[in-house]
Design an enzyme around this catalytic site. Structure first.
Site, PDB file in Angstrom:
ATOM      1  N   HIS A 109       0.807  -1.216   0.000  1.00 15.20           N
ATOM      2  CA  HIS A 109       0.000   0.000   0.000  1.00 15.20           C
ATOM      3  C   HIS A 109       0.846   1.274   0.000  1.00 15.20           C
ATOM      4  O   HIS A 109       0.342   2.353  -0.285  1.00 15.20           O
ATOM      5  CB  HIS A 109      -0.994   0.011   1.168  1.00 15.20           C
ATOM      6  N   GLY A 154      -6.931 -22.283   5.644  1.00 10.76           N
ATOM      7  CA  GLY A 154      -8.218 -21.650   5.902  1.00 10.76           C
ATOM      8  C   GLY A 154      -8.650 -21.688   7.349  1.00 10.76           C
ATOM      9  O   GLY A 154      -9.826 -21.900   7.648  1.00 10.76           O
ATOM     10  N   ASP A 204       0.375  -7.857   2.397  1.00  7.18           N
ATOM     11  CA  ASP A 204       0.641  -6.462   2.036  1.00  7.18           C
ATOM     12  C   ASP A 204       2.142  -6.187   1.995  1.00  7.18           C
ATOM     13  O   ASP A 204       2.677  -5.397   2.771  1.00  7.18           O
ATOM     14  CB  ASP A 204      -0.055  -5.554   3.055  1.00  7.18           C
ATOM     15  N   SER A 215       4.661   2.696   7.768  1.00  7.18           N
ATOM     16  CA  SER A 215       4.392   1.497   6.985  1.00  7.18           C
ATOM     17  C   SER A 215       5.599   1.098   6.156  1.00  7.18           C
ATOM     18  O   SER A 215       6.232   1.929   5.494  1.00  7.18           O
ATOM     19  CB  SER A 215       3.220   1.722   6.040  1.00  7.18           C
TER      20      SER A 215
END
Length: 410
Positions: A160, A324, A192, A267
């Site tokens: 991002h 999962g 990310d 970040s």
């Protein structure tokens, strides 16, 4: 001649389950309108990083409620991406360029006292390997942080931070400024992380550690460029491990939580342990009404980071096997406790249920969620595994076929 790629380290998969229905405020904005607006005027018009600005259509009553709730809402992803300039304005900044610049503050070389939390020693070791990343696009500018991965110019950051950027500049701790290109991003694999490349050699690569020996309460040191203040060091502790961020609209269920102060611009920077090893990449915060730090920050564990970074460097794309589930370690218990199971995921299809305790994978003893993650990150999409578990005191074995980790939606 192409730069040699770093040695591949085979490392494991951390899992996530179903995403709850909550208003997200992350790079993967969901349930938001798509009304374009020319400029950000208040906190309710804050864009997602790397995405066009979008407005939440709130009436006065709803706006009052959300203002009251801002102390616990996710403030924003911490990096800049193209949306960070607007966010900086929303936080009260007035900079024309969208970044508050402190010119390359070098690491301290003082031989003075070291705090008992060892933050000064960690900073001295890690600071040379942390960079500021300035990005620009068609209509905005932003900034974030990054970590030098290899001496020949590979740099790790958040997706991002660089999403939507036309140009990327990396500012080293020495003050040197280098143009960078994107090698690849792991966002399609649900992580990310992005890898950049600069044309340089002899760079001070960071030393990467492991989360396997981290304990809640251990020292944590965050290093990056909050609000463009390059080479900022803050310290705190590891507040929690395996934290599920889907309640905040971030599709990741294995984050490190820390109270080391981190803010917009951190970040892609490093979260380091007391030995100066990078154990995570800072990603997000839960913020107060100014979008700043309130003691709840999150980082992507180093095992995830290195697994996808090596894939990106060697092949340009990342893919992770997906069981999962989301879970944790139970105090005094042996095994990986299953908290949630992703609807329609491999675990649910095979019959694994919440509150099961996984104790073996392919006959290998699994004594914690850490061990389960380490094992799964070594597996590939399509692999078949045998899961040994305890359910209500009864032992059973279930065969599972691992799928590709789904990409974020929204």
């Amino acid at each position: 001649m192409a730069d040699p790629a770093p040695e591949t380290h085979e490392i494991p998969l951390r899992e996530e389950g179903a995403q709850p229905d909550m208003r997200p405020t992350s790079p993967w904005m969901e349930h938001a309108t798509t009304t374009e607006i020319p400029a950000v005027k208040n906190i309710f018009e804050q864009p997602a990083f790397g995405q066009p600005a979008r407005r939440w259509n709130l009436d006065d009553h709803q706006r009052t409620i959300w203002r009251a709730a801002l102390a616990w809402l996710i403030a924003a992803m911490l990096g800049a991406g193209i949306g960070s300039y607007a966010m900086y304005q929303a936080l009260g900044g007035t900079s024309v360029s969208g970044s508050v610049r402190v010119v390359s503050a070098p690491p301290s070389t003082s031989n003075g006292p070291v705090p008992d939390n060892q933050a000064a020693a960690v900073a001295k070791q890690v600071l040379p390997s942390i960079v500021e990343i300035d990005v620009s696009g068609p209509s905005a500018q932003g900034l974030g942080s990054g970590i030098i991965y290899t001496a020949n110019g590979y740099i790790i950051t958040n997706d991002h931070v660089i999403a939507g950027a036309d140009t990327i500049q990396v500012n080293l701790a020495t003050g040197q400024k280098l143009s960078a290109r994107v090698v690849g991003t792991a966002i399609s694999a649900g992580v990310d992380i992005a890898v950049l490349k600069v044309n340089a050699t002899g760079l001070p690569a960071a030393t990467f550690g492991t989360t396997q020996r981290l304990l809640v309460g251990d020292t944590a040191v965050a290093i990056g460029s909050p609000f463009g203040l390059q080479a900022t060091v803050t310290a705190g502790v590891i507040s929690a491990l395996h934290r599920d961020l889907r309640q905040f609209g971030i599709p990741f269920s294995d984050a490190i939580q820390t109270d080391a102060p981190i803010n917009p611009g951190n970040s892609g920077g490093a979260l380091a342990d007391s030995t100066g090893h990078v154990v995570g990449v800072n990603q997000a915060i839960v913020g107060g009404d100014t979008g700043g730090n309130v003691g709840v920050g999150f980082a992507i564990p180093v095992e995830w980071v290195l697994r996808v970074a090596n894939q990106l460097i060697h092949g340009g794309h990342a893919q992770l096997a997906f069981l999962g589930i989301a879970g944790d370690n139970l105090p005094g218990a042996k095994g990986a406790h299953v908290n949630t199971v992703a609807p329609g995921g491999p675990a649910e299809r095979a019959g694994i249920k919440p509150d099961d305790v996984i104790i073996t994978l392919d006959g290998k003893v699994i004594d914690s969620m850490n061990a389960l993650i380490e094992y799964l990150l070594q597996k590939n999409v399509g692999d078949h595994i045998s899961v040994g578990l305890l359910r209500s005191g009864n032992r059973m074995t279930i065969d599972v076929t691992l799928a590709a980790r789904p990409a974020p939606t929204g």
